[in-house]
Design an enzyme around this catalytic site. Structure first.
Site, PDB file in Angstrom:
ATOM      1  N   GLY A  69      37.509  48.721  39.288  1.00 20.08           N
ATOM      2  CA  GLY A  69      36.868  48.102  40.447  1.00 20.08           C
ATOM      3  C   GLY A  69      35.968  49.080  41.203  1.00 20.08           C
ATOM      4  N   THR A  70      36.410  50.327  41.269  1.00 17.27           N
ATOM      5  CA  THR A  70      35.626  51.325  42.007  1.00 17.27           C
ATOM      6  C   THR A  70      34.248  51.489  41.371  1.00 17.27           C
ATOM      7  OG1 THR A  70      37.623  52.484  42.675  1.00 17.27           O
ATOM      8  CG2 THR A  70      35.575  53.769  42.709  1.00 17.27           C
ATOM      9  N   ALA A 197      41.358  45.229  36.264  1.00 16.66           N
ATOM     10  CA  ALA A 197      42.444  44.721  35.411  1.00 16.66           C
ATOM     11  C   ALA A 197      43.831  45.031  35.958  1.00 16.66           C
ATOM     12  CB  ALA A 197      42.301  45.311  34.008  1.00 16.66           C
ATOM     13  N   CYS A 321      45.440  53.308  48.783  1.00 17.83           N
ATOM     14  CA  CYS A 321      44.299  54.175  48.508  1.00 17.83           C
ATOM     15  C   CYS A 321      44.148  55.228  49.601  1.00 17.83           C
ATOM     16  CB  CYS A 321      43.017  53.365  48.413  1.00 17.83           C
ATOM     17  SG  CYS A 321      43.188  51.970  47.315  1.00 17.83           S
TER      18      CYS A 321
HETATM   19  C1  LIG Z   1      39.580  45.341  47.088  1.00 17.60           C
HETATM   20  C2  LIG Z   1      39.543  46.445  46.087  1.00 17.60           C
HETATM   21  N1  LIG Z   1      38.380  46.776  45.516  1.00 17.60           N
HETATM   22  C3  LIG Z   1      38.286  47.765  44.611  1.00 17.60           C
HETATM   23  C4  LIG Z   1      39.398  48.487  44.235  1.00 17.60           C
HETATM   24  C5  LIG Z   1      39.253  49.596  43.239  1.00 17.60           C
HETATM   25  O1  LIG Z   1      39.676  49.169  41.978  1.00 17.60           O
HETATM   26  P1  LIG Z   1      40.127  50.266  40.875  1.00 17.60           P
HETATM   27  O2  LIG Z   1      41.461  50.755  41.309  1.00 17.60           O
HETATM   28  O3  LIG Z   1      40.181  49.459  39.602  1.00 17.60           O
HETATM   29  O4  LIG Z   1      39.092  51.304  40.844  1.00 17.60           O
HETATM   30  C6  LIG Z   1      40.634  48.189  44.812  1.00 17.60           C
HETATM   31  C7  LIG Z   1      41.829  48.995  44.468  1.00 17.60           C
HETATM   32  O5  LIG Z   1      42.691  49.224  45.267  1.00 17.60           O
HETATM   33  C8  LIG Z   1      40.707  47.133  45.752  1.00 17.60           C
HETATM   34  O6  LIG Z   1      41.868  46.816  46.325  1.00 17.60           O
END
Ligand SMILES: Cc1ncc(COP(=O)(O)O)c(C=O)c1O
Length: 383
Positions: A69-70, A197, A321
């Protein structure tokens, strides 16, 4: 007993997902190779692309696999706004909300340092984003679909309506929403959608950005034709296969999973409200069926969290996070939650497998840990 109620931080791998991934971990092939093993890897990625697209009602060709997601959020912002920055004499505007995930917030700050004007849409006391008039120099609007800390689901329709009237693309971060509530890329009317995922019992380190093909998105990872030129790099075949399987299972079991989680979440919240000193945050807003943000005023969240952990329950203070952050989370600040209350928050996030007995255990732990911490003797120690 040890109980894990931190599924918004990461959700354990579904055994059926692991089983689907294993052959691709045991025999590794490059999906760009022309030999039979390479072609098999490519076919597996294609299938996963279809499974992920089906979960969010998109076309498979719109799915760009990323490392999570990041990266998807970074690609969305930098790929559109960074491109606009290259036009001389143009100071593009980026609109985000005040409650975005750090991966949107930090990228917006980085772009700001390069001359982008960043506008943050405010939220109300329940964390709901307030649509505002958009300036016509805006080049992107990025608002999340569901918040990781509060679980609050945003009504994107008024934002999309305003943006589309000005032909401004909209990006929605659905990392927490997908697999927990119905998400349709088509019906949302956004041009980009972020997925992750490991929030839907898939593997960590893989996600996707669903992109409208008409959008001019500048790739950020260069060096190959992968993902239709939108993200170069040898694909992580096993992880992508796992993501596809997790998406397929989430789509097939969506309503059943949501109903189970909602019932357990309601049980949990009723139990929390029965413990002296505890309150719920954003409870009146439309929320994900699995997320509860609770606070025990006057008790430091970290002290609480560590004692809860020692009693066998894994939860998070605010967002995992930023569990190393001592200041209240920007999300709670944007919601005008008093800092004393914000510092006392604990997030409990459930899975479809969470049972009624586990919820009773969780409530018992919260009671057993908070009662002594609330006692006048402990408070007198200045904690
Ligand atoms: C709303 C949201 N966006 C993005 C992310 C980032 O996703 P990833 O952990 O797959 O990088 C998170 C992860 O905590 C999230 O909660």
């Amino acid at each position: 007993m040890r109980l894990y109620l931190d599924h918004n931080a990461t959700s354990p791998l579904d055994p059926r997902v692991l089983e689907a991934m294993l052959p691709y971990l045991q025999t590794q092939a490059n999906a760009s190779s022309l030999h039979a093993a390479g072609r098999a890897a490519r076919a597996a990625i294609d299938q996963a692309r279809e499974q992920v697209a089906a979960l969010v009602d998109a076309h498979p060709s719109q799915v760009v696999f990323t490392s999570g997601g990041t990266e998807a959020n970074n690609l969305a912002l930098r790929g559109v706004v960074g491109a606009a920055l290259m036009h001389p004499h143009h100071q593009p505007r980026l609109v985000i909300s005040a409650v975005e995930h750090d991966s949107v917030r930090a990228q917006a700050q980085a772009l700001e340092q390069q001359g982008v004007r960043v506008q943050a849409l405010p939220v109300d006391l329940l964390g709901r984003v307030q649509a505002q008039a958009l300036a016509d120099d805006s080049v992107l609007v990025s608002v999340m679909l569901a918040n990781n800390e509060t679980g609050v689901i945003q009504d994107l329709a008024p934002i999309v309506e305003r943006a589309s009237a000005l032909k401004i693309p909209v990006h929605a971060d659905a990392a927490q929403a997908a697999g927990r509530i119905p998400v349709s890329f088509r019906a949302l009317g956004v041009q980009m959608l972020t997925l992750s995922a490991h929030k839907m019992q898939g593997p960590q380190g893989v996600g996707a950005l669903v992109v409208d093909k008409a959008l001019d998105l500048q790739p950020q990872a260069l060096g190959g034709p992968h993902e239709r030129g939108r993200r170069a790099g040898t694909e992580n075949v096993a992880a992508i296969v796992g993501f596809g399987k997790a998406a397929e299972l989430a789509a097939a079991e969506l309503s059943e999973r949501a109903a189970k989680m909602r019932a357990r979440r309601d049980q949990l919240e009723a139990a929390i409200l029965a413990i002296p000193g505890w309150t719920l945050l954003a409870a009146e807003a439309e929320r994900l069926p699995n997320t509860t943000l609770a606070a025990c005023a006057g008790i430091d969240g970290e002290t609480l969290l560590l004692q809860i952990d020692a009693a066998g329950l894994a939860v998070s203070s605010g967002s995992a996070c930023h569990s190393d952050r001592r200041t209240p989370s920007p999300v709670l600040q944007a919601m005008s939650v008093p800092s004393e209350l914000a510092r006392s928050t604990v997030r409990l996030s459930l899975s479809p497998q969470t049972t009624a007995e586990e919820i009773s255990f969780a409530a018992q732990v919260l009671r057993q840990v908070s009662e002594p911490l609330r006692s006048p003797a402990f408070q007198a120690l200045g904690f």
